[in-house]
Design a protein around this motif. Structure first.
Motif, short mmCIF file in Angstrom:
data_model
loop_
_atom_site.label_atom_id
_atom_site.label_comp_id
_atom_site.label_asym_id
_atom_site.label_seq_id
_atom_site.Cartn_x
_atom_site.Cartn_y
_atom_site.Cartn_z
N HIS A 128 -34.86 37.44 -23.91
CA HIS A 128 -34.51 38.30 -25.04
C HIS A 128 -34.94 37.68 -26.37
N LEU A 129 -34.81 36.36 -26.49
CA LEU A 129 -35.13 35.68 -27.74
C LEU A 129 -36.55 35.13 -27.80
N SER A 130 -37.33 35.38 -26.75
CA SER A 130 -38.69 34.83 -26.70
C SER A 130 -39.62 35.54 -27.68
N ALA A 131 -40.66 34.83 -28.09
CA ALA A 131 -41.69 35.42 -28.96
C ALA A 131 -42.42 36.55 -28.21
N VAL A 132 -42.59 36.38 -26.92
CA VAL A 132 -43.31 37.37 -26.11
C VAL A 132 -42.64 38.73 -26.16
N TRP A 133 -41.32 38.74 -26.16
CA TRP A 133 -40.57 40.01 -26.15
C TRP A 133 -39.98 40.33 -27.52
N TYR A 137 -36.90 43.23 -29.45
CA TYR A 137 -35.61 42.67 -29.84
C TYR A 137 -34.70 43.69 -30.55
N ARG A 138 -35.20 44.30 -31.62
CA ARG A 138 -34.35 45.23 -32.39
C ARG A 138 -33.90 46.42 -31.56
N ALA A 139 -34.82 47.01 -30.81
CA ALA A 139 -34.47 48.18 -29.99
C ALA A 139 -33.46 47.80 -28.91
N ASP A 140 -33.64 46.64 -28.31
CA ASP A 140 -32.70 46.20 -27.27
C ASP A 140 -31.33 45.88 -27.85
N HIS A 144 -27.88 47.76 -26.93
CA HIS A 144 -26.70 46.98 -26.53
C HIS A 144 -25.50 47.35 -27.38
N ASP A 145 -25.70 47.47 -28.70
CA ASP A 145 -24.60 47.84 -29.60
C ASP A 145 -24.08 49.24 -29.30
N GLU A 146 -24.99 50.18 -29.04
CA GLU A 146 -24.58 51.54 -28.70
C GLU A 146 -23.80 51.58 -27.39
N LEU A 147 -24.25 50.79 -26.43
CA LEU A 147 -23.57 50.73 -25.14
C LEU A 147 -22.17 50.15 -25.29
#
Length: 158
Positions: A128-133, A137-140, A144-147
């Motif tokens: 989740h915190l990787s540069a690759v992904w 990050y923001r969308a995930d 998560h917050d909505e869930l």
């Protein structure tokens, strides 16, 4: 393609089912579910041909194998990731390789677990915190917050 669509297409293309009843028998899906998808899928099947749908089902099956962490693509990706690590590749290098190979965040977490023995929670955090992904990050985080908010609201209603 949804799982229901894939099951129906598999019954039609690979098992030769020709009616809603035959698809229902072959898949175990309800007749209502079969009928809801069948009109749409039959039109696509006839307009694109059986070979095109066989290729689509094969691709779908390979994607499902990757999601489940089974099949030749998964084993080949793990072997390549191990080789990358043996040559000094970093965790970011492995995650970059996996993403370019078409694997998602869940598969990347499973790979870190298998390759490094990382606990699933730590693997999730690392991915989740990787540069690759970082592009996700923001969308995930928003998801998560909505869930969490929905679960909290659901708990308050009970």
């Amino acid at each position: 393609m949804t799982d229901v669509q894939a099951r129906i297409l598999r019954a039609m293309v690979r098992e030769g089912a020709k009616s809603a009843g035959e698809v229902h028998t072959a898949t175990g899906l309800s007749l209502a579910a079969v009928r809801a998808e069948l009109t749409f899928l039959t039109g696509l099947l006839f307009s694109h041909g059986k070979q095109a749908w066989e290729a689509a089902l094969t691709a779908y099956d390979h994607a499902a194998e990757r999601r489940l962490g089974t099949g030749p693509d998964w084993e080949a990706a793990l072997a390549a990731s191990r080789a990358l690590q043996a040559k000094g590749g970093t965790r970011e290098d492995v995650l970059f390789f996996l993403r370019r190979a078409g694997f998602g965040k869940v598969e990347s977490i499973k790979a870190l677990h298998q390759l490094e023995g990382l606990p699933i929670a730590k693997g999730k955090e690392a991915v989740h915190l990787s540069a690759v992904w970082s592009d996700r990050y923001r969308a995930d985080e928003a998801f998560h917050d909505e869930l969490e908010a929905a679960l909290k609201q659901l708990g308050e209603q009970e």
